[in-house]
Design an enzyme around this catalytic site. Structure first.
Site, mmCIF file in Angstrom:
data_model
loop_
_atom_site.group_PDB
_atom_site.id
_atom_site.type_symbol
_atom_site.label_atom_id
_atom_site.label_comp_id
_atom_site.label_asym_id
_atom_site.label_seq_id
_atom_site.Cartn_x
_atom_site.Cartn_y
_atom_site.Cartn_z
ATOM 1 N N LYS A 1 0.826 -1.205 0.000
ATOM 2 C CA LYS A 1 0.000 0.000 0.000
ATOM 3 C C LYS A 1 0.862 1.258 0.000
ATOM 4 O O LYS A 1 1.928 1.291 0.626
ATOM 5 C CB LYS A 1 -0.905 -0.012 1.236
ATOM 6 C CG LYS A 1 -1.768 1.226 1.414
ATOM 7 C CD LYS A 1 -2.568 1.132 2.703
ATOM 8 C CE LYS A 1 -3.341 2.407 2.962
ATOM 9 N NZ LYS A 1 -2.445 3.563 3.259
ATOM 10 N N ASP B 1 -0.301 -0.289 -4.543
ATOM 11 C CA ASP B 1 -0.940 -1.593 -4.687
ATOM 12 C C ASP B 1 -1.466 -1.787 -6.109
ATOM 13 O O ASP B 1 -2.397 -2.554 -6.334
ATOM 14 C CB ASP B 1 -2.072 -1.756 -3.672
ATOM 15 C CG ASP B 1 -3.097 -0.641 -3.734
ATOM 16 O OD1 ASP B 1 -2.850 0.345 -4.441
ATOM 17 O OD2 ASP B 1 -4.146 -0.756 -3.087
#
Length: 254
Positions: free
Chosen positions: A9, A127
Protein backbone atom coordinates in the site's frame (compact mmCIF):
# COMPACT_ATOMS: atom_id res chain seq x y z
CA UNK A 1 21.48 -12.38 -10.56
CA UNK A 2 18.74 -12.24 -7.91
CA UNK A 3 15.79 -10.01 -8.81
CA UNK A 4 13.22 -9.07 -6.17
CA UNK A 5 10.13 -6.84 -6.38
CA UNK A 6 8.59 -5.07 -3.39
CA UNK A 7 4.91 -4.07 -3.37
CA UNK A 8 2.51 -2.71 -0.77
CA UNK A 9 0.00 0.00 0.00
CA UNK A 10 1.13 3.55 -0.69
CA UNK A 11 2.81 5.06 2.38
CA UNK A 12 3.50 1.71 4.01
CA UNK A 13 7.27 2.28 3.92
CA UNK A 14 8.34 0.46 0.76
CA UNK A 15 11.01 2.92 -0.33
CA UNK A 16 12.41 3.24 3.20
CA UNK A 17 12.55 -0.53 3.53
CA UNK A 18 14.06 -1.11 0.09
CA UNK A 19 16.73 1.59 0.53
CA UNK A 20 17.86 0.11 3.83
CA UNK A 21 17.72 -3.40 2.44
CA UNK A 22 19.86 -2.29 -0.52
CA UNK A 23 22.48 -0.91 1.88
CA UNK A 24 22.39 -4.05 4.03
CA UNK A 25 23.01 -6.19 0.96
CA UNK A 26 25.78 -3.86 -0.24
CA UNK A 27 27.48 -4.20 3.15
CA UNK A 28 27.84 -7.90 2.36
CA UNK A 29 29.90 -7.09 -0.72
CA UNK A 30 27.08 -7.54 -3.24
CA UNK A 31 26.62 -5.29 -6.26
CA UNK A 32 23.10 -3.93 -5.75
CA UNK A 33 20.79 -1.99 -8.06
CA UNK A 34 17.60 -0.32 -6.83
CA UNK A 35 15.02 0.55 -9.48
CA UNK A 36 12.31 3.02 -8.49
CA UNK A 37 9.07 2.16 -10.29
CA UNK A 38 7.00 5.13 -9.17
CA UNK A 39 6.29 8.25 -11.31
CA UNK A 40 7.29 10.42 -8.33
CA UNK A 41 10.85 9.15 -8.90
CA UNK A 42 11.78 9.45 -5.21
CA UNK A 43 12.56 5.81 -4.38
CA UNK A 44 16.33 6.29 -4.33
CA UNK A 45 16.48 9.79 -2.81
CA UNK A 46 17.67 8.49 0.58
CA UNK A 47 20.57 6.73 -1.15
CA UNK A 48 21.50 9.92 -3.01
CA UNK A 49 21.39 12.27 0.03
CA UNK A 50 18.12 13.79 -1.12
CA UNK A 51 19.11 14.28 -4.75
CA UNK A 52 16.70 13.18 -7.48
CA UNK A 53 18.02 10.93 -10.23
CA UNK A 54 17.24 11.83 -13.83
CA UNK A 55 14.55 9.36 -14.88
CA UNK A 56 14.76 6.93 -17.76
CA UNK A 57 11.50 8.27 -19.19
CA UNK A 58 12.90 11.84 -19.17
CA UNK A 59 15.97 10.61 -21.06
CA UNK A 60 13.81 8.85 -23.62
CA UNK A 61 11.64 11.95 -24.10
CA UNK A 62 14.70 14.13 -24.60
CA UNK A 63 17.08 11.87 -26.51
CA UNK A 64 14.92 9.00 -27.84
CA UNK A 65 17.50 6.17 -27.71
CA UNK A 66 20.59 8.37 -28.09
CA UNK A 67 21.96 8.09 -24.56
CA UNK A 68 24.26 5.70 -22.73
CA UNK A 69 23.51 3.40 -19.82
CA UNK A 70 25.68 5.68 -17.66
CA UNK A 71 23.05 8.41 -18.10
CA UNK A 72 20.43 6.17 -16.46
CA UNK A 73 22.40 4.96 -13.45
CA UNK A 74 23.44 7.01 -10.41
CA UNK A 75 25.78 5.83 -7.67
CA UNK A 76 24.41 6.12 -4.16
CA UNK A 77 25.56 5.23 -0.66
CA UNK A 78 27.79 2.14 -0.42
CA UNK A 79 27.92 2.11 -4.24
CA UNK A 80 24.29 1.07 -4.61
CA UNK A 81 23.34 1.70 -8.24
CA UNK A 82 20.17 3.82 -8.46
CA UNK A 83 17.69 4.01 -11.34
CA UNK A 84 14.35 5.81 -11.50
CA UNK A 85 11.84 4.81 -14.18
CA UNK A 86 9.90 8.07 -13.99
CA UNK A 87 6.45 8.83 -15.35
CA UNK A 88 4.55 10.84 -17.95
CA UNK A 89 3.78 14.54 -17.95
CA UNK A 90 0.93 14.87 -15.39
CA UNK A 91 -2.40 14.21 -17.05
CA UNK A 92 -0.85 12.74 -20.17
CA UNK A 93 0.16 9.18 -20.94
CA UNK A 94 0.37 6.00 -18.90
CA UNK A 95 2.47 5.91 -15.73
CA UNK A 96 3.06 2.19 -16.15
CA UNK A 97 4.71 2.86 -19.48
CA UNK A 98 7.67 4.41 -17.67
CA UNK A 99 8.35 1.11 -15.91
CA UNK A 100 8.15 -0.83 -19.16
CA UNK A 101 10.48 1.58 -20.94
CA UNK A 102 12.97 1.65 -18.08
CA UNK A 103 13.25 -2.10 -17.74
CA UNK A 104 13.51 -2.56 -21.51
CA UNK A 105 16.28 0.06 -21.74
CA UNK A 106 18.25 -1.47 -18.89
CA UNK A 107 18.12 -4.80 -20.70
CA UNK A 108 18.88 -3.48 -24.19
CA UNK A 109 21.82 -1.36 -23.05
CA UNK A 110 23.41 -4.21 -21.08
CA UNK A 111 23.47 -2.39 -17.75
CA UNK A 112 23.32 -5.47 -15.54
CA UNK A 113 26.24 -7.10 -17.31
CA UNK A 114 28.32 -3.92 -17.40
CA UNK A 115 27.97 -3.36 -13.66
CA UNK A 116 28.06 -7.06 -12.74
CA UNK A 117 24.91 -6.69 -10.67
CA UNK A 118 24.25 -9.39 -8.06
CA UNK A 119 20.87 -8.20 -6.75
CA UNK A 120 18.16 -6.04 -8.34
CA UNK A 121 15.47 -4.52 -6.10
CA UNK A 122 12.30 -3.13 -7.72
CA UNK A 123 10.41 -0.60 -5.58
CA UNK A 124 6.94 -0.61 -7.16
CA UNK A 125 4.18 1.97 -6.77
CA UNK A 126 1.51 1.22 -4.18
CA UNK A 127 -0.94 -1.59 -4.69
CA UNK A 128 -1.30 -1.21 -8.47
CA UNK A 129 -0.83 -4.59 -10.10
CA UNK A 130 -2.06 -3.97 -13.65
CA UNK A 131 -0.39 -2.85 -16.87
CA UNK A 132 3.16 -1.58 -16.54
CA UNK A 133 3.05 -1.82 -12.76
CA UNK A 134 2.88 -5.60 -13.09
CA UNK A 135 5.97 -5.53 -15.34
CA UNK A 136 8.45 -6.41 -12.54
CA UNK A 137 6.41 -9.56 -11.86
CA UNK A 138 6.73 -10.80 -15.43
CA UNK A 139 8.87 -13.72 -16.50
CA UNK A 140 12.48 -12.65 -16.91
CA UNK A 141 12.24 -9.80 -14.43
CA UNK A 142 11.64 -10.42 -10.70
CA UNK A 143 12.19 -13.90 -9.30
CA UNK A 144 10.07 -13.23 -6.22
CA UNK A 145 7.67 -10.62 -4.89
CA UNK A 146 7.76 -9.47 -1.27
CA UNK A 147 4.74 -7.61 0.07
CA UNK A 148 5.16 -5.00 2.78
CA UNK A 149 2.20 -4.57 5.14
CA UNK A 150 1.25 -3.36 8.57
CA UNK A 151 -1.71 -4.65 10.58
CA UNK A 152 -3.90 -1.72 9.49
CA UNK A 153 -7.04 -2.76 7.62
CA UNK A 154 -6.32 -0.90 4.38
CA UNK A 155 -2.75 -2.18 4.33
CA UNK A 156 -3.97 -5.77 4.83
CA UNK A 157 -6.56 -5.28 2.08
CA UNK A 158 -3.96 -3.96 -0.38
CA UNK A 159 -1.50 -6.73 0.51
CA UNK A 160 -4.17 -9.37 -0.10
CA UNK A 161 -4.94 -7.91 -3.53
CA UNK A 162 -1.28 -7.96 -4.47
CA UNK A 163 -0.84 -11.51 -3.22
CA UNK A 164 -3.87 -12.60 -5.26
CA UNK A 165 -2.38 -11.00 -8.36
CA UNK A 166 0.94 -12.79 -7.79
CA UNK A 167 -0.92 -16.08 -7.34
CA UNK A 168 -2.83 -15.57 -10.59
CA UNK A 169 0.26 -14.49 -12.51
CA UNK A 170 2.15 -17.60 -11.40
CA UNK A 171 0.14 -19.52 -13.96
CA UNK A 172 2.05 -17.51 -16.59
CA UNK A 173 5.42 -18.34 -15.03
CA UNK A 174 5.68 -14.89 -13.48
CA UNK A 175 7.44 -14.15 -10.18
CA UNK A 176 6.54 -16.22 -7.13
CA UNK A 177 5.44 -14.82 -3.77
CA UNK A 178 8.49 -14.64 -1.54
CA UNK A 179 6.70 -13.62 1.64
CA UNK A 180 5.34 -10.74 3.69
CA UNK A 181 7.33 -8.09 5.52
CA UNK A 182 5.59 -6.69 8.61
CA UNK A 183 6.30 -2.98 8.96
CA UNK A 184 4.78 -2.37 12.37
CA UNK A 185 2.37 0.47 13.10
CA UNK A 186 1.57 -0.86 16.59
CA UNK A 187 -2.10 -1.53 15.89
CA UNK A 188 -4.07 -4.08 17.89
CA UNK A 189 -3.14 -7.74 17.24
CA UNK A 190 -0.90 -6.68 14.36
CA UNK A 191 1.38 -9.71 14.21
CA UNK A 192 -1.48 -12.21 14.19
CA UNK A 193 -3.31 -10.28 11.48
CA UNK A 194 -0.35 -10.42 9.12
CA UNK A 195 0.40 -14.04 10.06
CA UNK A 196 -3.19 -14.92 9.11
CA UNK A 197 -2.83 -13.01 5.83
CA UNK A 198 0.36 -14.87 4.99
CA UNK A 199 -1.21 -18.24 5.86
CA UNK A 200 -4.13 -17.49 3.53
CA UNK A 201 -1.62 -17.52 0.67
CA UNK A 202 0.46 -20.45 1.95
CA UNK A 203 3.24 -18.00 2.76
CA UNK A 204 5.00 -16.60 5.81
CA UNK A 205 6.40 -13.46 7.38
CA UNK A 206 9.93 -12.99 6.05
CA UNK A 207 10.84 -10.19 8.42
CA UNK A 208 9.47 -7.85 11.08
CA UNK A 209 10.40 -4.18 11.25
CA UNK A 210 9.41 -2.55 14.57
CA UNK A 211 8.07 0.97 14.69
CA UNK A 212 10.97 3.31 15.48
CA UNK A 213 11.53 7.07 15.65
CA UNK A 214 14.98 6.41 14.20
CA UNK A 215 13.38 5.93 10.77
CA UNK A 216 11.82 9.41 10.83
CA UNK A 217 15.04 10.96 12.12
CA UNK A 218 16.99 9.43 9.24
CA UNK A 219 14.40 10.65 6.72
CA UNK A 220 14.74 14.21 8.04
CA UNK A 221 18.46 13.92 7.21
CA UNK A 222 17.61 12.65 3.69
CA UNK A 223 19.35 9.40 4.54
CA UNK A 224 18.57 5.76 5.13
CA UNK A 225 18.85 4.37 8.65
CA UNK A 226 21.94 2.33 7.76
CA UNK A 227 23.70 5.53 6.68
CA UNK A 228 22.54 7.89 9.42
CA UNK A 229 22.43 5.44 12.34
CA UNK A 230 24.42 2.36 11.29
CA UNK A 231 24.86 1.07 14.85
CA UNK A 232 21.22 1.39 15.87
CA UNK A 233 18.92 -1.50 16.70
CA UNK A 234 16.77 -0.49 13.73
CA UNK A 235 19.71 -0.79 11.35
CA UNK A 236 20.25 -4.32 12.64
CA UNK A 237 16.59 -5.11 11.91
CA UNK A 238 17.15 -4.24 8.26
CA UNK A 239 20.31 -6.37 8.22
CA UNK A 240 18.32 -9.26 9.68
CA UNK A 241 15.74 -8.80 6.93
CA UNK A 242 18.50 -8.94 4.31
CA UNK A 243 19.79 -12.17 5.87
CA UNK A 244 16.30 -13.70 5.80
CA UNK A 245 15.74 -12.79 2.17
CA UNK A 246 19.11 -14.15 1.09
CA UNK A 247 18.46 -17.39 2.97
CA UNK A 248 14.99 -17.63 1.46
CA UNK A 249 16.55 -17.43 -2.00
CA UNK A 250 19.34 -19.89 -1.28
CA UNK A 251 22.11 -17.30 -1.43
CA UNK A 252 25.16 -18.29 0.61
CA UNK A 253 27.95 -15.74 1.01
CA UNK A 254 31.53 -16.80 1.74
Amino acid sequence: MLKLAFYGKGGIGKSTTVCNLALALAEKGLQVMQIGCDPKADSTAALLNGRRAVTVLDLIRKYNDDFSWQDMVFTGEKNVHCVEAGGPVPGLGCAGRGIINALEKLESKGVYQALKIDVVLYDVLGDVVCGGFAMPMRSGYADKVYIISSGENMSIYAAANIAMAVKNFQQRNYARLGGFILNCRDVNDELNKVKTLAADFDSCITGILPRSSIVCEAEELNQAVLSAFPNSDMAQCYRNLADSILADNGVVLC
